[in-house]
Design a protein around this motif. Sequence first.
Motif, PDB file in Angstrom:
ATOM      1  N   PRO A   5      10.850   1.040   0.612  1.00 60.06           N
ATOM      2  CA  PRO A   5      10.380   0.492   2.226  1.00 60.06           C
ATOM      3  C   PRO A   5      10.847  -0.734   2.400  1.00 60.06           C
ATOM      4  CG  PRO A   5       8.493   1.185   0.617  1.00 60.06           C
ATOM      5  CD  PRO A   5       9.775   1.645  -0.196  1.00 60.06           C
ATOM      6  N   ARG A   6      10.710  -1.589   1.421  1.00 60.46           N
ATOM      7  CA  ARG A   6      10.947  -2.916   1.646  1.00 60.46           C
ATOM      8  C   ARG A   6      12.070  -3.211   0.439  1.00 60.46           C
ATOM      9  NH1 ARG A   6       8.096  -7.469   3.588  1.00 60.46           N
ATOM     10  NH2 ARG A   6       6.381  -5.995   4.338  1.00 60.46           N
ATOM     11  N   GLN A   7      13.124  -3.951   1.074  1.00 60.98           N
ATOM     12  CA  GLN A   7      14.380  -4.480   0.324  1.00 60.98           C
ATOM     13  C   GLN A   7      14.525  -5.859   0.489  1.00 60.98           C
ATOM     14  OE1 GLN A   7      17.385  -1.238   0.167  1.00 60.98           O
ATOM     15  NE2 GLN A   7      16.391  -0.445   2.124  1.00 60.98           N
ATOM     16  N   SER A   8      15.262  -6.474  -0.648  1.00 67.38           N
ATOM     17  CA  SER A   8      15.636  -7.732  -0.314  1.00 67.38           C
ATOM     18  C   SER A   8      16.615  -7.738   0.378  1.00 67.38           C
ATOM     19  CB  SER A   8      16.146  -8.329  -1.911  1.00 67.38           C
ATOM     20  OG  SER A   8      16.609  -9.572  -1.758  1.00 67.38           O
ATOM     21  N   LEU A   9      16.851  -8.976   1.483  1.00 71.15           N
ATOM     22  CA  LEU A   9      17.775  -9.269   2.325  1.00 71.15           C
ATOM     23  C   LEU A   9      19.038  -9.546   1.490  1.00 71.15           C
ATOM     24  CD1 LEU A   9      16.202 -11.212   5.126  1.00 71.15           C
ATOM     25  CD2 LEU A   9      17.076  -8.758   5.289  1.00 71.15           C
ATOM     26  N   GLN A  10      18.847 -10.210   0.366  1.00 73.73           N
ATOM     27  CA  GLN A  10      19.933 -10.962  -0.531  1.00 73.73           C
ATOM     28  C   GLN A  10      20.545  -9.988  -1.146  1.00 73.73           C
ATOM     29  OE1 GLN A  10      20.825 -14.050  -0.143  1.00 73.73           O
ATOM     30  NE2 GLN A  10      19.219 -14.790   0.959  1.00 73.73           N
TER      31      GLN A  10
ATOM     32  N   ASP B 275      -9.878  -7.977   3.760  1.00 72.08           N
ATOM     33  CA  ASP B 275      -8.613  -8.271   3.138  1.00 72.08           C
ATOM     34  C   ASP B 275      -8.462  -7.347   1.972  1.00 72.08           C
ATOM     35  OD1 ASP B 275      -8.169 -10.521   4.812  1.00 72.08           O
ATOM     36  OD2 ASP B 275      -9.120 -11.746   3.412  1.00 72.08           O
ATOM     37  N   ARG B 276      -9.501  -6.847   1.401  1.00 70.80           N
ATOM     38  CA  ARG B 276      -9.197  -5.942   0.365  1.00 70.80           C
ATOM     39  C   ARG B 276      -8.831  -4.515   0.733  1.00 70.80           C
ATOM     40  NH1 ARG B 276     -14.340  -7.480  -3.810  1.00 70.80           N
ATOM     41  NH2 ARG B 276     -13.418  -9.517  -4.705  1.00 70.80           N
ATOM     42  N   ALA B 277      -9.676  -4.125   1.885  1.00 78.43           N
ATOM     43  CA  ALA B 277      -9.295  -2.971   2.696  1.00 78.43           C
ATOM     44  C   ALA B 277      -7.787  -2.876   2.777  1.00 78.43           C
ATOM     45  CB  ALA B 277     -10.011  -2.689   3.864  1.00 78.43           C
ATOM     46  N   VAL B 278      -7.268  -4.088   3.693  1.00 81.11           N
ATOM     47  CA  VAL B 278      -5.785  -4.086   3.652  1.00 81.11           C
ATOM     48  C   VAL B 278      -4.888  -4.090   2.466  1.00 81.11           C
ATOM     49  CG1 VAL B 278      -4.042  -5.766   4.543  1.00 81.11           C
ATOM     50  CG2 VAL B 278      -6.176  -5.131   5.785  1.00 81.11           C
ATOM     51  N   GLN B 279      -5.566  -4.559   1.347  1.00 80.92           N
ATOM     52  CA  GLN B 279      -4.671  -4.417   0.211  1.00 80.92           C
ATOM     53  C   GLN B 279      -4.566  -2.943  -0.335  1.00 80.92           C
ATOM     54  OE1 GLN B 279      -7.121  -7.998  -1.812  1.00 80.92           O
ATOM     55  NE2 GLN B 279      -5.766  -7.305  -3.276  1.00 80.92           N
ATOM     56  N   VAL B 280      -5.585  -2.358  -0.159  1.00 80.97           N
ATOM     57  CA  VAL B 280      -5.770  -0.915  -0.508  1.00 80.97           C
ATOM     58  C   VAL B 280      -4.740  -0.026   0.393  1.00 80.97           C
ATOM     59  CG1 VAL B 280      -7.050   1.227  -0.584  1.00 80.97           C
ATOM     60  CG2 VAL B 280      -8.248  -0.944  -1.177  1.00 80.97           C
ATOM     61  N   LEU B 281      -4.803  -0.382   1.533  1.00 79.90           N
ATOM     62  CA  LEU B 281      -3.684   0.349   2.470  1.00 79.90           C
ATOM     63  C   LEU B 281      -2.191   0.190   2.112  1.00 79.90           C
ATOM     64  CD1 LEU B 281      -5.556  -0.146   6.093  1.00 79.90           C
ATOM     65  CD2 LEU B 281      -5.187   2.068   4.836  1.00 79.90           C
ATOM     66  N   ASN B 282      -2.043  -1.073   1.868  1.00 80.52           N
ATOM     67  CA  ASN B 282      -0.931  -1.542   1.379  1.00 80.52           C
ATOM     68  C   ASN B 282      -0.220  -0.892   0.282  1.00 80.52           C
ATOM     69  OD1 ASN B 282      -0.375  -3.276   3.657  1.00 80.52           O
ATOM     70  ND2 ASN B 282      -1.085  -5.170   2.458  1.00 80.52           N
ATOM     71  N   CYS B 283      -1.037  -0.444  -0.650  1.00 83.80           N
ATOM     72  CA  CYS B 283      -0.682   0.214  -1.597  1.00 83.80           C
ATOM     73  C   CYS B 283       0.382   1.717  -1.294  1.00 83.80           C
ATOM     74  CB  CYS B 283      -1.893   0.800  -2.525  1.00 83.80           C
ATOM     75  SG  CYS B 283      -2.746  -0.488  -3.247  1.00 83.80           S
TER      76      CYS B 283
ATOM     77  N   GLU C 112       2.629   1.564   0.680  1.00 82.29           N
ATOM     78  CA  GLU C 112       3.827   1.153   1.094  1.00 82.29           C
ATOM     79  C   GLU C 112       4.992   1.867   0.299  1.00 82.29           C
ATOM     80  OE1 GLU C 112       5.408  -3.127   2.996  1.00 82.29           O
ATOM     81  OE2 GLU C 112       5.184  -3.085   0.697  1.00 82.29           O
ATOM     82  N   GLY C 113       4.527   2.176  -0.809  1.00 79.45           N
ATOM     83  CA  GLY C 113       5.951   2.589  -1.816  1.00 79.45           C
ATOM     84  C   GLY C 113       6.203   3.926  -1.457  1.00 79.45           C
ATOM     85  N   ASP C 114       6.744   4.751  -2.558  1.00 78.77           N
ATOM     86  CA  ASP C 114       7.208   6.064  -2.397  1.00 78.77           C
ATOM     87  C   ASP C 114       6.416   7.218  -2.697  1.00 78.77           C
ATOM     88  OD1 ASP C 114       9.719   4.987  -1.616  1.00 78.77           O
ATOM     89  OD2 ASP C 114      10.543   4.835  -3.544  1.00 78.77           O
ATOM     90  N   ASP C 115       5.268   6.761  -3.388  1.00 79.44           N
ATOM     91  CA  ASP C 115       4.100   7.693  -3.780  1.00 79.44           C
ATOM     92  C   ASP C 115       3.368   8.336  -2.473  1.00 79.44           C
ATOM     93  OD1 ASP C 115       4.973   7.936  -6.335  1.00 79.44           O
ATOM     94  OD2 ASP C 115       4.034   5.797  -6.671  1.00 79.44           O
ATOM     95  N   PRO C 116       3.171   9.478  -2.022  1.00 75.99           N
ATOM     96  CA  PRO C 116       2.479   9.821  -0.960  1.00 75.99           C
ATOM     97  C   PRO C 116       0.936   9.806  -1.199  1.00 75.99           C
ATOM     98  CG  PRO C 116       3.677  11.753  -1.847  1.00 75.99           C
ATOM     99  CD  PRO C 116       3.947  10.626  -2.528  1.00 75.99           C
ATOM    100  N   GLU C 117       0.700  10.140  -2.587  1.00 75.28           N
ATOM    101  CA  GLU C 117      -0.839  10.256  -2.870  1.00 75.28           C
ATOM    102  C   GLU C 117      -1.006   9.634  -4.059  1.00 75.28           C
ATOM    103  OE1 GLU C 117      -1.926  14.477  -3.443  1.00 75.28           O
ATOM    104  OE2 GLU C 117      -1.530  14.610  -1.051  1.00 75.28           O
ATOM    105  N   LEU C 118      -1.957   8.676  -4.091  1.00 74.19           N
ATOM    106  CA  LEU C 118      -2.369   8.013  -5.129  1.00 74.19           C
ATOM    107  C   LEU C 118      -4.036   8.047  -5.767  1.00 74.19           C
ATOM    108  CD1 LEU C 118      -0.919   4.599  -4.094  1.00 74.19           C
ATOM    109  CD2 LEU C 118      -0.046   6.071  -5.702  1.00 74.19           C
ATOM    110  N   SER C 119      -4.366   8.322  -6.792  1.00 71.63           N
ATOM    111  CA  SER C 119      -5.677   8.464  -7.412  1.00 71.63           C
ATOM    112  C   SER C 119      -6.416   7.198  -7.392  1.00 71.63           C
ATOM    113  CB  SER C 119      -5.708   8.680  -8.930  1.00 71.63           C
ATOM    114  OG  SER C 119      -5.319   7.747  -9.681  1.00 71.63           O
TER     115      SER C 119
END
Length: 248
Positions: free
Chosen positions: A136-141, A15-23, A25-32
């Motif tokens: 990458p993720r936008q509100s439908l409303q 679950d935590r590894a998935v949390q890291v991968l989901n980071c 999802e945004g516009d930043d291609p690289e993260l520290s």
Amino acid sequence: MAAIDEPRSGARAVDRAVQVLNCFEGDDPELSVSELAQRAGLPVSTTHRLAQALVRGGLLEQDPSTDRYRVGHGLATLARPALTRLGLDSVAPHLYALAAGIRITVSVSVVDDRDAVTVFQARPPVYFCHHQVPRPRQSLQTTATGHALLAYSPARATADVDLDRVRHIGFASELIETEDPIRALAVPIVGPHRQVQGALAVQARSARLDDELIRAVVPAMRIAAGRIAPLFQTTGGPAFSAAEFRSR
């Protein structure tokens, strides 16, 4: 003794590894590692351990000169079957042709719960700028992409715009208020059974995407949406009926 509903240590690590991968999802291609830890809500030491395991598995890569992490080629390989199921291998040439023709990045989104999620982008060979990349993720409303989907929904969910007008003119428009305002446009992708399977969208600086350009771009978007519709497959989201799609 651990609570019955508490996940086992192995499942918790996944679950935590998935949390890291989901980071990513945004516009930043690289993260520290510290940025990953903050976004994932995990201790830096835990994040570092998980990130290193993901690097060994090929799901992440680490830049040796900066120690920053980015999505690895292994993740792209794992995503390939899903992209194939969506029909994006066949859809991509049409999207790149449209992007080249209108000189604006073209995005395709599908419904995921209450959001519209971008699954593919085609950038033009010229005139590209970061204003053309949607979240990458936008509100439908509250977004043009969401309104292009909701306007044809049987539920007719309430939104901040007149969805009947979206149905009447055949596309949704949104002004994104920033220091340099952005205009977004979206049209529905209607499948063989008259069900809306997704949305095709573009966005650019509103100073560039003015009324004159909108009149030229929207017909091209509609044509492209019609061409890719028979090739595009979705695995979830609401079904939009033929009766709901018919224009007034």
